[in-house]
Scaffold this motif. Structure first.
Motif, PDB file in Angstrom:
ATOM      1  N   GLY A   1     -43.431 -17.083 -24.270  1.00  0.00           N
ATOM      2  CA  GLY A   1     -42.859 -18.090 -23.386  1.00  0.00           C
ATOM      3  C   GLY A   1     -43.325 -17.924 -21.956  1.00  0.00           C
ATOM      4  N   LEU A   2     -43.393 -16.674 -21.494  1.00  0.00           N
ATOM      5  CA  LEU A   2     -43.866 -16.403 -20.134  1.00  0.00           C
ATOM      6  C   LEU A   2     -45.300 -16.890 -19.959  1.00  0.00           C
ATOM      7  N   GLU A   3     -46.151 -16.636 -20.951  1.00  0.00           N
ATOM      8  CA  GLU A   3     -47.546 -17.078 -20.863  1.00  0.00           C
ATOM      9  C   GLU A   3     -47.641 -18.596 -20.807  1.00  0.00           C
ATOM     10  N   ARG A   4     -46.768 -19.293 -21.545  1.00  0.00           N
ATOM     11  CA  ARG A   4     -46.792 -20.759 -21.524  1.00  0.00           C
ATOM     12  C   ARG A   4     -46.390 -21.280 -20.147  1.00  0.00           C
ATOM     13  N   VAL A   5     -45.453 -20.612 -19.511  1.00  0.00           N
ATOM     14  CA  VAL A   5     -45.019 -21.032 -18.179  1.00  0.00           C
ATOM     15  C   VAL A   5     -46.120 -20.792 -17.156  1.00  0.00           C
ATOM     16  N   VAL A   6     -46.703 -19.598 -17.165  1.00  0.00           N
ATOM     17  CA  VAL A   6     -47.717 -19.243 -16.174  1.00  0.00           C
ATOM     18  C   VAL A   6     -48.983 -20.073 -16.369  1.00  0.00           C
TER      19      VAL A   6
ATOM     20  N   MET B   1     -40.392 -27.530 -24.771  1.00  0.00           N
ATOM     21  CA  MET B   1     -39.220 -27.731 -23.917  1.00  0.00           C
ATOM     22  C   MET B   1     -39.184 -26.704 -22.780  1.00  0.00           C
ATOM     23  N   LEU B   2     -39.609 -25.486 -23.082  1.00  0.00           N
ATOM     24  CA  LEU B   2     -39.696 -24.465 -22.042  1.00  0.00           C
ATOM     25  C   LEU B   2     -40.706 -24.888 -20.978  1.00  0.00           C
ATOM     26  N   GLU B   3     -41.818 -25.435 -21.408  1.00  0.00           N
ATOM     27  CA  GLU B   3     -42.813 -25.931 -20.468  1.00  0.00           C
ATOM     28  C   GLU B   3     -42.238 -27.047 -19.596  1.00  0.00           C
ATOM     29  N   GLN B   4     -41.427 -27.923 -20.213  1.00  0.00           N
ATOM     30  CA  GLN B   4     -40.835 -29.016 -19.458  1.00  0.00           C
ATOM     31  C   GLN B   4     -39.916 -28.489 -18.360  1.00  0.00           C
ATOM     32  N   LEU B   5     -39.181 -27.433 -18.665  1.00  0.00           N
ATOM     33  CA  LEU B   5     -38.324 -26.820 -17.651  1.00  0.00           C
ATOM     34  C   LEU B   5     -39.169 -26.253 -16.507  1.00  0.00           C
TER      35      LEU B   5
ATOM     36  N   LEU C   1     -42.543 -19.776  -7.246  1.00  0.00           N
ATOM     37  CA  LEU C   1     -42.032 -18.825  -8.229  1.00  0.00           C
ATOM     38  C   LEU C   1     -40.508 -18.887  -8.276  1.00  0.00           C
ATOM     39  N   GLU C   2     -39.889 -18.946  -7.117  1.00  0.00           N
ATOM     40  CA  GLU C   2     -38.425 -18.979  -7.061  1.00  0.00           C
ATOM     41  C   GLU C   2     -37.872 -20.282  -7.619  1.00  0.00           C
ATOM     42  N   GLN C   3     -38.537 -21.395  -7.325  1.00  0.00           N
ATOM     43  CA  GLN C   3     -38.078 -22.696  -7.837  1.00  0.00           C
ATOM     44  C   GLN C   3     -38.116 -22.724  -9.355  1.00  0.00           C
ATOM     45  N   ILE C   4     -39.208 -22.262  -9.925  1.00  0.00           N
ATOM     46  CA  ILE C   4     -39.323 -22.231 -11.381  1.00  0.00           C
ATOM     47  C   ILE C   4     -38.288 -21.283 -11.972  1.00  0.00           C
TER      48      ILE C   4
ATOM     49  N   PRO D   1     -51.368 -21.155 -12.914  1.00  0.00           N
ATOM     50  CA  PRO D   1     -51.977 -19.813 -12.986  1.00  0.00           C
ATOM     51  C   PRO D   1     -51.877 -18.998 -11.704  1.00  0.00           C
ATOM     52  N   GLN D   2     -51.770 -19.675 -10.548  1.00  0.00           N
ATOM     53  CA  GLN D   2     -51.701 -18.924  -9.298  1.00  0.00           C
ATOM     54  C   GLN D   2     -50.418 -18.110  -9.177  1.00  0.00           C
ATOM     55  N   LEU D   3     -49.449 -18.355 -10.062  1.00  0.00           N
ATOM     56  CA  LEU D   3     -48.221 -17.568 -10.032  1.00  0.00           C
ATOM     57  C   LEU D   3     -48.500 -16.077 -10.243  1.00  0.00           C
ATOM     58  N   ARG D   4     -49.599 -15.781 -10.936  1.00  0.00           N
ATOM     59  CA  ARG D   4     -49.938 -14.380 -11.183  1.00  0.00           C
ATOM     60  C   ARG D   4     -50.213 -13.628  -9.877  1.00  0.00           C
TER      61      ARG D   4
END
Length: 343
Positions: free
Chosen positions: A28-33, A174-178, A260-263, A37-40
């Motif tokens: 799930g974390l990989e799908r979000v990032v 759905m996780l991606e949508q969030l 990062l905080e918003q997500i 990608p700059q979140l890394r």
């Protein structure tokens, strides 16, 4: 399931977090990032997101687990399955609607050994009120107000080889949508920042003009200098307020950390941003909504309706279906049917 019921269940079963294993959370974390990608590059991004991903997956796991089993989407099932009968006006419309899906065709092309596909059927749902005949006891009223449900805009975007695989993919989508909801919030902040910076530049320009006017004309015109001084103070106050708004948004160098905080905030509270409600309706053969006391033959079905604020709060009914390869119509046939006049 709404936010209140989810919070209640969360308090009653805190040990349910253990049901989401580390492999699921990592995926799930990989799908979000992958969406940003700059979140890394943000400090502590894994630590900030892991908790939210786990909370969201638990919530979504409950939502998906409450969905009824996939029903057979076919002309044959139209006469026996209450859901398929409600969704489509006639038996031949089932194959026509699903065969228009490019994603479904691509799935069968990429999986030549699959005899059927499990898919999510999404639909626009409309409730209309009309006048018609309705029986009340031994009397029949011809001016009774009737509510009917109709479905249209059939879309099949997501397919799987098995129902388990499909449900898992739904959860991840759905996780991606969030996560997208969090990104959209950041985009709104960026737009607000630009507007504030433009406003500040304009205010500073106006202040400079007023100050120049005061210096050049103050001693000559007297009273005008007092007006200009008041105007300067007013503009200075507006600039200060503008600066406070900018400070709340942070410097541009902090934008990545803010994203990062918003997500993370959205993932920590999934029920506030995505919900699937269940609507219990009793429908007769013509999709007229009837109550339990009506003598008209009818079936009660539970409609799943998704609400996604990021998509302007649109509501879409959806169901899990099984569609056989043998029922897939050739493209010319589908186009033929679509071009026929409605009347």
């Amino acid at each position: 399931m709404g936010i209140l019921s989810w919070l209640k269940r969360r308090r009653q079963a805190p040990e349910a977090d253990a049901a989401i294993d580390s492999a699921q959370v990592r995926e799930g974390l990989e799908r979000v990032v992958r969406l940003s990608p700059q979140l890394r590059l943000a400090a502590g991004y894994e630590r900030r997101l892991l908790h939210g991903v786990r909370v969201s997956l638990r919530y979504l796991d409950e939502l998906i687990g409450e969905l009824p089993p996939a029903c057979e989407a076919s002309g044959k099932a139209w006469s026996t399955d209450a859901w398929i009968h409600a969704f489509f006006a006639a038996p031949d419309e089932v194959a026509q609607a699903l065969s228009r899906s490019e994603d479904l065709r691509r799935f069968f092309h990429e999986h030549p050994g699959a005899d059927e596909a499990f898919a999510v059927l999404g639909m626009a749902m409309e409730e209309r009120r009309t006048l018609g005949a309705q029986q009340h006891g031994e009397m029949v009223r011809t001016d009774a107000v009737r509510a009917t449900l109709s479905f249209s805009d059939y879309q099949v975007r997501m397919c799987g080889l098995t129902e388990t695989e499909l449900r898992r993919e739904i959860e991840l989508r759905m996780l991606e949508q969030l996560a997208l909801e969090g990104i959209s919030r950041m985009a709104g902040s960026a737009a607000r920042r630009d507007a504030l910076e433009q406003e500040r530049a304009l205010l500073k320009t106006r202040l400079q003009l007023l100050e120049r006017q005061g210096v050049g004309l103050g001693e000559v015109v007297g009273g005008e200098a007092t007006v200009d001084a008041a105007g300067r103070e007013r503009l200075k106050a507006q600039i200060a307020e503008n600066a406070r708004h900018l400070a709340k948004l942070g410097m541009r160098s902090e934008a990545l950390q803010q994203e990062l905080e918003q997500i993370g905030e959205v993932l920590d509270n999934p029920a506030a941003h995505m919900d699937v409600t269940v609507r219990h309706v009793r429908l007769d053969a013509m999709n007229v909504i009837v109550d339990d006391s009506s003598p008209t033959p009818a079936h009660t079905i539970d409609l799943r309706v998704a609400r996604i604020p990021a998509l302007s709060g649109r509501l879409r009914a959806f169901a899990l279906v099984r569609f056989a390869r043998r029922d897939l119509l050739p493209v010319p046939s589908v186009l033929d049917q679509a071009s026929r006049p409605l009347i």
